[in-house]
Motif scaffolding. Structure first.
Motif, PDB file in Angstrom:
ATOM      1  N   VAL A  27       0.732  -1.293  -0.314  1.00 12.87           N
ATOM      2  CA  VAL A  27       0.057   0.010   0.395  1.00 12.87           C
ATOM      3  C   VAL A  27       1.394   1.118  -0.008  1.00 12.87           C
ATOM      4  CG1 VAL A  27      -2.310  -1.137   1.168  1.00 12.87           C
ATOM      5  CG2 VAL A  27      -0.044  -0.166   2.230  1.00 12.87           C
ATOM      6  N   GLU A  28       0.706   2.191  -0.612  1.00 13.98           N
ATOM      7  CA  GLU A  28       1.146   3.669  -0.493  1.00 13.98           C
ATOM      8  C   GLU A  28       2.507   3.136  -1.230  1.00 13.98           C
ATOM      9  OE1 GLU A  28      -0.313   6.549  -1.317  1.00 13.98           O
ATOM     10  OE2 GLU A  28      -1.978   5.919  -0.732  1.00 13.98           O
ATOM     11  N   GLY A  29       3.089   2.207  -1.520  1.00  7.55           N
ATOM     12  CA  GLY A  29       4.382   1.715  -2.270  1.00  7.55           C
ATOM     13  C   GLY A  29       5.250   1.071  -1.152  1.00  7.55           C
ATOM     14  N   GLU A  30       4.507   0.906  -0.203  1.00  2.47           N
ATOM     15  CA  GLU A  30       5.462   0.350   1.884  1.00  2.47           C
ATOM     16  C   GLU A  30       4.544  -1.776   1.641  1.00  2.47           C
ATOM     17  OE1 GLU A  30       6.779   1.024   3.713  1.00  2.47           O
ATOM     18  OE2 GLU A  30       7.038   3.086   3.458  1.00  2.47           O
ATOM     19  N   TRP A  31       5.511  -2.010   1.358  1.00  2.00           N
ATOM     20  CA  TRP A  31       5.312  -3.171   1.272  1.00  2.00           C
ATOM     21  C   TRP A  31       5.084  -4.150   2.908  1.00  2.00           C
ATOM     22  CZ3 TRP A  31       8.345  -7.499   3.396  1.00  2.00           C
ATOM     23  CH2 TRP A  31       8.113  -8.700   3.456  1.00  2.00           C
ATOM     24  N   GLY A  32       4.354  -5.116   3.133  1.00  4.52           N
ATOM     25  CA  GLY A  32       4.009  -4.932   5.113  1.00  4.52           C
ATOM     26  C   GLY A  32       2.692  -6.215   5.315  1.00  4.52           C
ATOM     27  N   THR A  33       3.058  -6.422   7.273  1.00  7.07           N
ATOM     28  CA  THR A  33       2.219  -8.018   7.009  1.00  7.07           C
ATOM     29  C   THR A  33       0.707  -6.825   7.381  1.00  7.07           C
ATOM     30  OG1 THR A  33       4.203  -9.117   6.852  1.00  7.07           O
ATOM     31  CG2 THR A  33       1.399  -9.887   8.022  1.00  7.07           C
ATOM     32  N   VAL A  34      -0.394  -7.474   7.279  1.00  3.02           N
ATOM     33  CA  VAL A  34      -1.420  -6.921   8.170  1.00  3.02           C
ATOM     34  C   VAL A  34      -1.140  -7.546   9.601  1.00  3.02           C
ATOM     35  CG1 VAL A  34      -4.592  -7.001   8.412  1.00  3.02           C
ATOM     36  CG2 VAL A  34      -2.521  -6.638   6.581  1.00  3.02           C
ATOM     37  N   GLU A  35      -0.501  -6.287  10.375  1.00  2.00           N
ATOM     38  CA  GLU A  35      -1.323  -6.318  11.554  1.00  2.00           C
ATOM     39  C   GLU A  35      -2.579  -7.004  12.636  1.00  2.00           C
ATOM     40  OE1 GLU A  35       2.665  -5.932  14.922  1.00  2.00           O
ATOM     41  OE2 GLU A  35       1.773  -3.978  14.352  1.00  2.00           O
ATOM     42  N   GLU A  36      -3.333  -5.933  12.873  1.00  2.00           N
ATOM     43  CA  GLU A  36      -4.879  -5.659  12.845  1.00  2.00           C
ATOM     44  C   GLU A  36      -5.610  -4.612  12.243  1.00  2.00           C
ATOM     45  OE1 GLU A  36      -5.749  -2.851  17.064  1.00  2.00           O
ATOM     46  OE2 GLU A  36      -3.374  -2.781  16.758  1.00  2.00           O
ATOM     47  N   ILE A  37      -6.947  -5.338  12.524  1.00  2.00           N
ATOM     48  CA  ILE A  37      -7.960  -4.888  11.625  1.00  2.00           C
ATOM     49  C   ILE A  37      -8.972  -4.598  13.287  1.00  2.00           C
ATOM     50  CG2 ILE A  37      -9.703  -5.398  10.578  1.00  2.00           C
ATOM     51  CD1 ILE A  37      -8.034  -7.381   8.642  1.00  2.00           C
ATOM     52  N   THR A  38      -9.033  -3.013  12.601  1.00  2.00           N
ATOM     53  CA  THR A  38     -10.575  -2.766  13.909  1.00  2.00           C
ATOM     54  C   THR A  38     -11.705  -2.472  13.199  1.00  2.00           C
ATOM     55  OG1 THR A  38      -9.394  -0.786  13.537  1.00  2.00           O
ATOM     56  CG2 THR A  38      -8.396  -1.749  15.331  1.00  2.00           C
ATOM     57  N   LEU A  39     -12.114  -1.669  13.866  1.00  2.00           N
ATOM     58  CA  LEU A  39     -13.705  -1.159  12.876  1.00  2.00           C
ATOM     59  C   LEU A  39     -13.616   0.023  11.887  1.00  2.00           C
ATOM     60  CD1 LEU A  39     -16.939  -2.601  14.749  1.00  2.00           C
ATOM     61  CD2 LEU A  39     -15.971  -3.258  13.328  1.00  2.00           C
ATOM     62  N   THR A  40     -12.558   1.095  12.562  1.00  2.00           N
ATOM     63  CA  THR A  40     -12.441   2.208  11.527  1.00  2.00           C
ATOM     64  C   THR A  40     -10.844   2.168  11.559  1.00  2.00           C
ATOM     65  OG1 THR A  40     -11.708   2.558  13.873  1.00  2.00           O
ATOM     66  CG2 THR A  40     -13.621   2.948  13.832  1.00  2.00           C
ATOM     67  N   TYR A  41      -9.992   1.169  11.413  1.00  2.00           N
ATOM     68  CA  TYR A  41      -8.356   1.215  11.456  1.00  2.00           C
ATOM     69  C   TYR A  41      -7.784  -0.191  11.091  1.00  2.00           C
ATOM     70  CZ  TYR A  41      -6.677   1.207  15.615  1.00  2.00           C
ATOM     71  OH  TYR A  41      -5.951   0.653  17.002  1.00  2.00           O
ATOM     72  N   LEU A  42      -6.379  -0.195  10.151  1.00  2.00           N
ATOM     73  CA  LEU A  42      -6.276  -0.615  10.421  1.00  2.00           C
ATOM     74  C   LEU A  42      -4.915  -1.043  10.143  1.00  2.00           C
ATOM     75  CD1 LEU A  42      -6.130  -3.708   7.256  1.00  2.00           C
ATOM     76  CD2 LEU A  42      -4.499  -3.002   7.368  1.00  2.00           C
ATOM     77  N   VAL A  43      -3.711  -1.730  10.572  1.00  2.00           N
ATOM     78  CA  VAL A  43      -2.268  -1.243  11.200  1.00  2.00           C
ATOM     79  C   VAL A  43      -1.446  -2.416   9.864  1.00  2.00           C
ATOM     80  CG1 VAL A  43      -0.275  -1.294  12.501  1.00  2.00           C
ATOM     81  CG2 VAL A  43      -2.780  -0.782  13.593  1.00  2.00           C
TER      82      VAL A  43
END
Length: 346
Positions: A201-217
């Motif tokens: 995302v946005e040129g950054e490679w990473g792993t989805v660590e947390e998903i909430t109802l309003t934001y994602l880390v």
């Protein structure tokens, strides 16, 4: 003497009954868990012992403190305090029970499923379901506690009378928040992105660590955390390298001289991959994909089990091929010619 002994007897009876309820519930759950070891629900329900004891103790005190002759001039305040504590403990118990049910369901599914992608999908849905249940239970518990006060009841009646106007104003003011909320539910049940997925995302490679109802880390490869609104993933394109399976194919491009022995370079690639533990052995190849007046472009292809391994494979292939060319065929490395072409005067 009676006024001193009666409260002590009531208090001792309440404490004894509270411990008896907790002990009996724990004993029953422990026996059921021993008879059904494959069902994790009963073992997880044992974590509800403390809120059950608090609720039982509060309920017993609420129904028996007047018998003990305690607080005869303060019945209203004591009733209200014990009622609030009882409501809070029941909400706490409800959260523990709901969490045990959801966790046990996920644990059984994860142990029975052999598809990591499906397990991550269910894990994401379970996490969001727990957050929704927690928010609902806390909101209901808080509302019931507030309704114990006469002033709040009067205010609630007047608020309900103008609920339409308030709902419209709140909807306009919280448009962004509500958008993220529905986007979070869409992500959870639409299988767009899951916990543990590898994304760009946005040129950054990473792993989805947390998903909430309003934001994602997203945790990047260098251990930074990128926090993004979940609406981003429902309104913009992004790369999900884990969708459809974690296996990946990686490429390495080299620019070499036209005189490079491509068949020998291909054999060297195979030797490098056989010595690389990150290569999964599914596929590999080396072909010439382009040519320029001064070099040719060679593409080395290899596969790996996941995004982390494919990065390791690509680095090993790049380093191994360049080192082999440098040591065995240095003329194959690209260079700039400074001599005139044959047949032409300088």
């Amino acid at each position: 003497m009676e006024f001193t002994l009666r409260p002590l007897l009531v208090a001792a009876g309440v404490i004894g009954a509270t411990f008896a309820v907790g002990w009996a519930a724990d004993l029953v759950l422990r026996r059921i868990a021993s008879r059904h070891p494959a069902a994790p629900l009963w073992q997880r329900l044992r974590r509800c012992r403390v809120p059950l004891q608090v609720a039982s103790c509060t309920g017993l005190l609420l129904s028996s403190y007047r018998t003990a002759g305690v607080g005869q001039d303060h019945h209203v305040g004591i009733d209200r305090a014990l009622t609030l504590l009882l409501i809070a403990s029941v909400g706490w118990l409800s959260l523990r029970i709901a969490g045990a049910v959801v966790d046990s369901g996920y644990a059984r599914y994860a142990s029975a499923s052999h598809d990591p992608a499906r397990v991550r999908r269910v894990r994401t849905q379970v996490a969001l379901i727990q957050r929704v249940v927690t928010a609902v239970v806390m909101a209901v518990t808080g509302a019931v506690m507030l309704m114990q006060f006469q002033a709040v009841q009067t205010l609630g009646t007047s608020v309900l009378a103008s609920a339409g106007v308030i709902a419209a104003v709140a909807g306009i003011a919280a448009q962004s928040t509500l958008g993220n909320l529905f986007a979070g539910l869409q992500i959870a049940f639409g299988d767009m992105v899951r916990l543990g997925d590898t994304v760009v995302v946005e040129g950054e490679w990473g792993t989805v660590e947390e998903i909430t109802l309003t934001y994602l880390v997203v945790r990047t490869w260098d251990e930074r955390r990128i926090t993004m609104p979940v609406s981003y993933f429902t309104s913009r394109p992004f790369q999900n390298w884990s969708r459809g399976g974690a296996q990946m194919t990686g490429t390495v491009f080299l620019h070499v001289d036209h005189a490079t022995p491509v068949p020998l370079l291909r054999e060297q690639l195979h030797r490098i991959l056989k010595e690389c533990d990150a290569w999964d052995g599914r596929s590999w190849s080396l072909v010439v994909t382009d040519t320029t007046p001064s070099t040719i472009q060679v593409r080395a292809l290899a596969t790996a089990r996941n995004a982390d391994d494919i990065w390791t494979v690509r680095c090993a292939v790049r380093e191994g091929l360049i080192g082999w060319l440098r040591d065995e065929h240095p003329y194959a490395l690209p260079r700039i010619n400074h001599t005139p072409a044959p047949g032409r005067e300088p």
